[in-house]
Scaffold this motif. Structure first.
Motif, PDB file in Angstrom:
ATOM      1  N   TYR A  41     -18.947   3.986  -7.826  1.00  0.00           N
ATOM      2  CA  TYR A  41     -17.561   4.367  -7.564  1.00  0.00           C
ATOM      3  C   TYR A  41     -16.726   3.097  -7.393  1.00  0.00           C
ATOM      4  CZ  TYR A  41     -19.739   8.828  -6.277  1.00  0.00           C
ATOM      5  OH  TYR A  41     -20.480   9.995  -6.266  1.00  0.00           O
ATOM      6  N   VAL A  42     -15.633   2.987  -8.134  1.00  0.00           N
ATOM      7  CA  VAL A  42     -14.735   1.860  -7.936  1.00  0.00           C
ATOM      8  C   VAL A  42     -13.885   2.151  -6.702  1.00  0.00           C
ATOM      9  CG1 VAL A  42     -12.943   2.797  -9.476  1.00  0.00           C
ATOM     10  CG2 VAL A  42     -13.046   0.354  -9.035  1.00  0.00           C
ATOM     11  N   VAL A  43     -13.675   1.134  -5.878  1.00  0.00           N
ATOM     12  CA  VAL A  43     -12.926   1.287  -4.629  1.00  0.00           C
ATOM     13  C   VAL A  43     -11.497   0.799  -4.860  1.00  0.00           C
ATOM     14  CG1 VAL A  43     -12.821   0.675  -2.180  1.00  0.00           C
ATOM     15  CG2 VAL A  43     -15.043   0.873  -3.330  1.00  0.00           C
ATOM     16  N   ARG A  44     -10.521   1.672  -4.656  1.00  0.00           N
ATOM     17  CA  ARG A  44      -9.122   1.331  -4.884  1.00  0.00           C
ATOM     18  C   ARG A  44      -8.281   1.678  -3.667  1.00  0.00           C
ATOM     19  NH1 ARG A  44      -9.058   3.734 -11.014  1.00  0.00           N
ATOM     20  NH2 ARG A  44     -10.014   1.918 -12.030  1.00  0.00           N
ATOM     21  N   LEU A  45      -7.256   0.853  -3.452  1.00  0.00           N
ATOM     22  CA  LEU A  45      -6.353   1.055  -2.326  1.00  0.00           C
ATOM     23  C   LEU A  45      -5.221   1.978  -2.756  1.00  0.00           C
ATOM     24  CD1 LEU A  45      -5.983   0.094   0.612  1.00  0.00           C
ATOM     25  CD2 LEU A  45      -4.466  -1.690  -0.277  1.00  0.00           C
ATOM     26  N   ALA A  46      -5.030   3.075  -2.041  1.00  0.00           N
ATOM     27  CA  ALA A  46      -3.996   4.057  -2.367  1.00  0.00           C
ATOM     28  C   ALA A  46      -2.982   4.132  -1.232  1.00  0.00           C
ATOM     29  CB  ALA A  46      -4.631   5.427  -2.596  1.00  0.00           C
ATOM     30  N   ASP A  47      -1.694   4.020  -1.584  1.00  0.00           N
ATOM     31  CA  ASP A  47      -0.627   4.125  -0.586  1.00  0.00           C
ATOM     32  C   ASP A  47      -0.371   5.588  -0.247  1.00  0.00           C
ATOM     33  OD1 ASP A  47      -0.186   1.378  -0.476  1.00  0.00           O
ATOM     34  OD2 ASP A  47       1.112   1.438  -2.233  1.00  0.00           O
ATOM     35  N   SER A  48       0.129   5.799   0.964  1.00  0.00           N
ATOM     36  CA  SER A  48       0.476   7.145   1.405  1.00  0.00           C
ATOM     37  C   SER A  48       1.945   7.169   1.813  1.00  0.00           C
ATOM     38  CB  SER A  48      -0.401   7.567   2.584  1.00  0.00           C
ATOM     39  OG  SER A  48       0.002   8.825   3.087  1.00  0.00           O
ATOM     40  N   SER A  49       2.655   8.221   1.432  1.00  0.00           N
ATOM     41  CA  SER A  49       4.074   8.321   1.788  1.00  0.00           C
ATOM     42  C   SER A  49       4.268   8.680   3.258  1.00  0.00           C
ATOM     43  CB  SER A  49       4.753   9.378   0.911  1.00  0.00           C
ATOM     44  OG  SER A  49       4.103  10.637   1.053  1.00  0.00           O
TER      45      SER A  49
END
Length: 247
Positions: A41-49
């Protein structure tokens, strides 16, 4: 600072299990890859509103709290004060990805196995200007444990790639066969099967090893028979080579 991670239920259960094997791999400019025993699994940073508040302890919410006519028995006025421990504006998401095997392939092909005579030539120490031009030496080939530590893939995906690329273990280290050496061995095996009138679905391995002993070592003959037959699709434990006779 706190980091939240979004995980699916199967991955969460593996993380919580006693035998779970989860590792994050990557260095330099690589994307971080989380691996389990059988997936990557690639680990990615996701922003949250919306900001997410992390509170200490559990929060119990009554089914009647805040509902019309719910009464005061389990309402918000009876909730203990909440202590916010941290606030998060982003989280890490895990996206299933294909195994990243480019470096594994390069390391396996850096010093291919071409038979005993070729090995002896590679073992000769290089001197002077030839040292910088010398090919990779057999003792620089990777072990399985070193491949597992560096490869951005799960152990199961790594083993599937080793089978697919017909990699061979030589003196505890892994590499590919020299393409011409492998082709010559397979050609001799086919010619031998025709000459001896052996059925192609039941080639007698000991007899083939003995007949080709002057040209190819036993490990190579067994490996070619295994990798160019229906045995190539066998599970890893069955595909692994049996030790040569006498060992």
């Amino acid at each position: 600072a706190s980091r939240l991670t979004e995980r699916g239920e199967p991955l969460l259960q593996e993380l919580l299990s006693d035998g779970g094997s989860v590792c994050i791999k990557g260095c330099g400019e690589d994307e971080a890859v989380l691996t389990t025993h059988d997936a990557s699994y690639v680990v990615r940073l996701a922003d949250s509103s919306n900001s997410m508040l992390l509170v200490r302890g559990g929060v119990e919410v009554s089914s009647t709290a805040g509902s019309p006519g719910g009464g005061g028995g389990g309402g918000e006025e009876n909730q203990p004060p909440l202590a916010v421990a941290a606030r998060a504006h982003e989280h890490l998401e895990l996206v299933r990805c294909a195994p990243r095997l480019g470096d594994v392939r390069r390391r396996l092909c850096a010093c291919p196995y071409g038979g005993r005579e070729a090995e002896e030539a590679l073992d000769e120490p290089a001197v002077g200007e030839e040292e910088a031009l010398a090919p990779s030496r057999p003792d620089a080939r990777p072990t399985l444990s070193s491949l597992e530590a560096a490869a951005q893939c799960s152990p199961l995906e790594l083993r599937a790639a080793l089978q697919r690329w017909r990699a061979v273990e030589v003196a505890g280290r892994w590499c590919c066969l020299d393409p011409q050496y492998e082709a010559d061995c397979v050609e001799c095996l086919l010619a031998l099967a025709v000459e001896q009138e052996w059925p192609l679905h039941a080639v007698p391995v000991p007899a083939a090893v003995e007949a080709l002993a002057a040209q190819f070592d036993e490990a190579t003959v067994r490996h070619c028979l295994r990798s160019h037959s229906t045995a190539a699709a066998a599970p890893w434990e069955e595909w692994l080579p049996a030790p040569p006779s006498g060992e």
